[in-house]
Motif scaffolding. Structure first.
Motif, short mmCIF file in Angstrom:
data_model
loop_
_atom_site.label_atom_id
_atom_site.label_comp_id
_atom_site.label_asym_id
_atom_site.label_seq_id
_atom_site.Cartn_x
_atom_site.Cartn_y
_atom_site.Cartn_z
N ARG A 189 -10.52 -46.37 -32.30
CA ARG A 189 -11.68 -45.91 -33.07
C ARG A 189 -12.95 -46.63 -32.62
N MET A 190 -12.83 -47.91 -32.26
CA MET A 190 -14.00 -48.66 -31.79
C MET A 190 -14.44 -48.18 -30.41
N VAL A 191 -13.48 -47.76 -29.58
CA VAL A 191 -13.84 -47.17 -28.29
C VAL A 191 -14.61 -45.88 -28.51
N ASP A 192 -14.14 -45.06 -29.46
CA ASP A 192 -14.86 -43.83 -29.79
C ASP A 192 -16.28 -44.13 -30.27
N ALA A 193 -16.46 -45.28 -30.93
CA ALA A 193 -17.76 -45.66 -31.44
C ALA A 193 -18.63 -46.31 -30.36
N GLN A 194 -18.13 -46.37 -29.12
CA GLN A 194 -18.84 -46.96 -27.98
C GLN A 194 -19.16 -48.42 -28.21
N ALA A 195 -18.19 -49.14 -28.80
CA ALA A 195 -18.30 -50.58 -29.00
C ALA A 195 -17.10 -51.26 -28.36
N PRO A 196 -17.04 -51.33 -27.02
CA PRO A 196 -15.86 -51.88 -26.35
C PRO A 196 -15.59 -53.34 -26.69
N GLY A 197 -16.64 -54.11 -27.01
CA GLY A 197 -16.43 -55.50 -27.39
C GLY A 197 -15.65 -55.62 -28.68
N LEU A 198 -15.96 -54.76 -29.65
CA LEU A 198 -15.19 -54.74 -30.89
C LEU A 198 -13.76 -54.29 -30.63
N ALA A 199 -13.59 -53.29 -29.77
CA ALA A 199 -12.25 -52.80 -29.46
C ALA A 199 -11.38 -53.91 -28.86
N SER A 200 -11.95 -54.69 -27.97
CA SER A 200 -11.20 -55.78 -27.35
C SER A 200 -10.78 -56.82 -28.38
N ARG A 201 -11.69 -57.17 -29.28
CA ARG A 201 -11.36 -58.16 -30.30
C ARG A 201 -10.30 -57.64 -31.27
N VAL A 202 -10.35 -56.37 -31.59
CA VAL A 202 -9.35 -55.80 -32.49
C VAL A 202 -7.97 -55.81 -31.83
N ARG A 203 -7.91 -55.50 -30.54
CA ARG A 203 -6.60 -55.55 -29.85
C ARG A 203 -6.03 -56.96 -29.87
N GLU A 204 -6.88 -57.96 -29.72
CA GLU A 204 -6.41 -59.34 -29.76
C GLU A 204 -5.84 -59.71 -31.12
N LEU A 205 -6.34 -59.10 -32.19
CA LEU A 205 -5.79 -59.35 -33.52
C LEU A 205 -4.33 -58.95 -33.59
N GLY A 206 -3.95 -57.89 -32.88
CA GLY A 206 -2.58 -57.40 -32.94
C GLY A 206 -1.56 -58.37 -32.38
#
Length: 454
Positions: A189-206
């Protein structure tokens, strides 16, 4: 590299190898036996290397390219540089006993590639110098695009805030059973929002729930940093411009290196690659001999290909570097180069382990999401610590030490560092952060070449 008498060391050549297999294969080709027609001149090396087929491989290395060393070989390898380029560099670095003599002109096949590469580099330099003018050709259209992207990022940050609130409301325990699926879907969803930095941090949470004892505290800490980044974006209009620029950078929004160029003699401290399925990221740390600044160069290559920019450790590059925007920013872009990379007997000044920790703490005030800072430690000894399998760098003059990061403990570079030290103090450059210290390059106590540890 117009002066062919200035040669690299074998260590600097092998630091360019994309993997251990290439390093081993290239070392075998660093002898005169398989080579013919080798020569050097005008900042380049070339030669014919006997292979398994009837025709030898044509190999050429550009040592004086504006984008750093470049390589071309007619072999089918997709590695960059290939073993033949490494072998030719080793043959030249060793002096070769005349095996790589200075020649007035390269053969046609080498000269054509060299001319094309340098012409492309000059074209890119010209385009970059005029980039600001071309980029502002339609400022209204650019403004509308930026506004649309900002709206998408705001929607993504708002959604992520709600998901974090739901997680904390229900407690952290279910995150251990949810696995990666919950986080991967949120990252998408963060990739769809064009926020790759947020997407990367969310993946690290997993990955945190599977990281061992104490994971709930670590997950809460990382969620708090993501929340802080979200809130920073949603309230960016209230922040100082430098901090707002840092937040844009952490979100992965594009930026230009618009800082004033700083000309210096930049010592290459370290270079290493990070690989994921889609991209290879190369990090090169440089230290200014006159300015005293330490700067980071990032370059990228498609999956399975190394980035073109390659700077062997221990070389000095006289060039301009321009900073990217942001509070405490150390990432820079490479500008005009005034001389090819060349070896030099330079070392960066060092600090104690206590000063290194203090430096990281100071940097966090400007960038709370900073994982580490570049630091050179002086007078440290690698020793085992109390944790099973753990290692630390103990200060030889003070009662303090820095633990090595878990990743550093599993690298072969640790044993190179231990062997270099032999129980005596050494100088070590690396990255100091909340997980510990990651050593990247070391120098012996007395005179000696740098030893790469990554």
């Amino acid at each position: 590299m117009t002066e062919q008498g200035v040669r690299w060391t074998a260590e600097q050549v092998l630091a360019l190898a994309p993997d251990a297999a290439s390093r081993k294969a290239g070392s075998k080709l660093g002898a005169a036996g398989p080579w013919s027609g080798a020569g050097s001149g005008e900042g380049a090396l070339w030669g014919l290397c006997k292979g398994s087929g009837s025709r030898p491989y044509q190999t050429v290395v550009d040592l004086a390219g504006a984008a750093g060393p470049g390589y071309k070989c007619s072999c089918p390898s997709r590695k960059f540089p290939c073993k033949h380029a490494l072998g030719l560099l080793l043959l030249w670095a060793d002096g070769g006993g005349g095996a790589v003599p200075a020649v007035a002109e390269p053969p046609d096949w080498a000269e054509q590639w060299l001319a094309d590469r340098r012409r492309r580099a000059e074209t890119r330099r010209t385009e970059n110098s005029g980039g600001s003018a071309s980029g502002s050709a339609d400022p209204e259209a650019a403004r509308r695009r930026a506004e649309r992207r900002a709206e998408r990022v705001t929607a993504g940050a708002t959604e992520l805030e709600q998901r974090l609130a739901d997680l904390l409301r229900g407690g952290l325990a279910p995150a251990e059973q949810a696995g990666y699926e919950l986080w991967d879907e949120t990252a998408a969803r963060m990739v769809d929002a064009q926020a790759p930095g947020l997407a990367s941090r969310v993946r690290e949470l997993g990955a945190i729930p599977a990281s061992g004892p104490g994971w709930p505290a670590r997950l809460l800490e990382e969620c708090a940093l993501v929340h802080l980044l979200d809130q920073g974006w949603l309230r960016r209009d209230r922040l100082p411009e430098a901090l707002a620029a840092t937040i844009r950078s952490r979100l992965g929004l594009p930026a230009s290196a618009d800082g004033p160029p700083v000309r210096d003699r930049w010592l290459v401290l370290a270079q290493y690659d990070s690989v994921d399925p889609k991209l290879t990221t190369r990090r090169a740390w440089l230290h200014g001999a006159e300015s005293g600044h330490t700067r980071l160069l990032l370059s990228y290559g498609a999956a399975g290909r190394a980035p073109e920019l390659s700077l062997p450790v221990g070389l000095v590059l006289e060039a301009d570097l321009s900073l990217f925007p942001g509070a405490g920013q150390i990432r820079a872009a490479l500008g005009e180069q005034y001389a090819p990379p060349a070896p030099a007997a330079l070392r960066p000044p060092g600090v104690s382990t206590a000063e290194a920790v203090a430096r990281y703490g100071e940097a966090l005030r400007e960038d709370p999401w900073l994982d580490s800072v570049p630091v050179t430690l002086t007078g440290v000894v690698p020793t085992p610590d109390a944790e099973p399998g753990g290692w630390q760098l103990a200060d030889a003059e003070e009662d303090s030490a820095l633990p090595l990061t878990p990743a550093a403990r599993s690298r072969p570079g640790l044993w190179r560092l231990v062997a270099l030290s032999g129980g005596a103090p050494v100088t070590v450059f690396g990255e100091c952060g909340h997980r510990g210290f990651t050593p990247l390059t070391a120098w012996p106590q007395g005179p000696g070449e740098p030893v790469t540890l990554c």
